[in-house]
Design a protein around this motif. Structure first.
Motif, short mmCIF file in Angstrom:
data_model
loop_
_atom_site.label_atom_id
_atom_site.label_comp_id
_atom_site.label_asym_id
_atom_site.label_seq_id
_atom_site.Cartn_x
_atom_site.Cartn_y
_atom_site.Cartn_z
N UNK A 1 -14.11 32.36 10.84
CA UNK A 1 -14.73 31.96 12.10
C UNK A 1 -14.01 32.53 13.32
N UNK A 2 -14.80 32.79 14.37
CA UNK A 2 -14.22 33.23 15.64
C UNK A 2 -13.63 32.01 16.35
N UNK A 3 -12.32 32.04 16.63
CA UNK A 3 -11.66 30.87 17.21
C UNK A 3 -11.12 31.13 18.62
N UNK A 4 -11.39 32.30 19.17
CA UNK A 4 -10.93 32.58 20.52
C UNK A 4 -11.18 34.02 20.89
N UNK B 1 -7.46 39.24 13.03
CA UNK B 1 -7.86 38.27 12.00
C UNK B 1 -6.63 37.63 11.40
N UNK B 2 -6.78 36.36 11.04
CA UNK B 2 -5.68 35.59 10.45
C UNK B 2 -6.14 34.97 9.15
N UNK C 1 -8.92 32.84 7.65
CA UNK C 1 -8.97 31.52 8.29
C UNK C 1 -9.64 31.58 9.65
N UNK C 2 -9.47 32.67 10.37
CA UNK C 2 -10.09 32.76 11.68
C UNK C 2 -9.78 34.09 12.33
#
Ligand SMILES: [Mg+2]
Length: 319
Positions: free
Chosen positions: A113-116, A132-133, A80-81
């Motif tokens: 996706x990179x979210x932070x 990673x999640x 997920x991100x």
């Protein structure tokens, strides 16, 4: 860290997909589907410990994310991100441009996706931390403890190439240095079967990604499940380029070599054809290499050379 590091936003500030609040607020927000659990994994890569100082930054960007999404696949989770922590001795725009290119390409390929993230100046050397999640159905997550006696043992992809590439980079087997360029991508750009792994829940029972060597990693499943295993060496997917090397090099690379980032999983024999079809749909190799049994330990039949009592010596990060 101060002003010069703000330019890192240029390389890592990507728009988040719909439904995800990404970079730019205090936290990222990720939706988790009903009946699912959030799967979280993290890995640290330290210059001089996990990668050579002269490693191609684009390959490093790829691998930093690959080793994490490999763990998601081993849980049966859909990515997920991810978040990225980077500690660098200096701002090197060429390095950052290449690193981010490798990271971003795999991120797009596997849908993570990179979210932070965060960046800081390091005292010495590069340190890369990725978390990673993903989400996984609660009832069918591929826990290490879920193998059953009678399960088939499966391995995806091929074995041994990354380990031989590492040995060649360390100066071993100089007579085979001509193989380095062929084998190097298996060490530096592993391709974990992420989409395939996310469809294994419900088919497979237990899984692990092969990071420290097949025997060691399968051993983790068996220990957690209270089982033993019989492996048939002749069924193992030896990387074809290795077949020109002597048995001792190959056997060690195949059974004990790490950095594979393919899956070892167990499943009931009744789902064999479903797994073969799933692998074909994802364009990957997956084959049965043995069976889970009662008892404990791993018995390897048909190996070219006898194994020691413990069978192996995998990579120990603190060894
Ligand atoms: Mg793992």
């Amino acid at each position: 860290m101060g002003g010069e590091f703000t330019l890192i936003g240029r390389y890592f500030d990507w728009p988040a997909p719909p439904g995800i609040l990404g970079v730019g607020d205090d936290c990222a927000l990720l939706p988790v589907s009903p009946g699912c659990r959030l799967a979280v994994t993290t890995d640290l890569l330290v210059e001089g410990r996990h990668f050579f100082p002269n490693t191609d930054p684009e390959a490093l960007g790829h691998k930093a994310l690959a080793v994490n999404v490999s763990d998601l696949a081993a849980m049966g989770a859909r990515p997920m991100g991810c978040v990225l922590g980077l500690s660098l001795p200096r701002v090197d725009e060429t390095w950052l441009e290449k690193f981010s290119r490798g990271f971003k390409a795999l991120s797009g390929e596997v849908g993570c996706p990179l979210v932070g993230g965060d960046t800081t100046r390091s005292v010495d050397g590069i340190v890369i931390s990725v978390t990673a999640m993903g989400e996984v159905p609660e009832a069918t997550a591929l826990k290490r403890s879920a193998a059953q006696a009678g399960d088939d043992i499966w391995v995806t992809g091929s074995l041994g190439a990354a380990h031989v590439a590492l040995e060649l980079l360390q100066g071993q087997h100089p007579q085979h240095i001509n193989l380095l360029e062929t084998l190097r991508p298996w060490l530096e750009r592993p391709q974990p079967p992420v989409a395939f792994g996310s469809e294994l829940p419900g088919l497979a029972n237990a899984a692990i990604d092969i990071s420290d060597g097949l025997l060691q990693d399968l051993g983790h499943i068996l220990k957690a499940s209270g089982c033993g295993a019989d492996l048939d060496y002749s069924l193992l997917p030896v990387h074809p380029v290795l077949k020109t090397l002597n048995d001792a090099i190959v056997q060690r690379a195949v059974l004990n070599g790490g950095d594979v980032y393919q899956l070892c999983f167990t499943a009931r024999p009744a789902v064999r054809t479903d797994i073969v079809a799933l692998a074909a749909r994802h364009g990957i190799e997956a084959r049965v290499v043995g069976q889970v049994g009662p008892g404990q330990g791993i018995h390897v039949s048909a190996s070219p050379l006898p194994l020691g009592k413990d069978g192996y010596a995998g990579f120990d990060h603190f060894g």
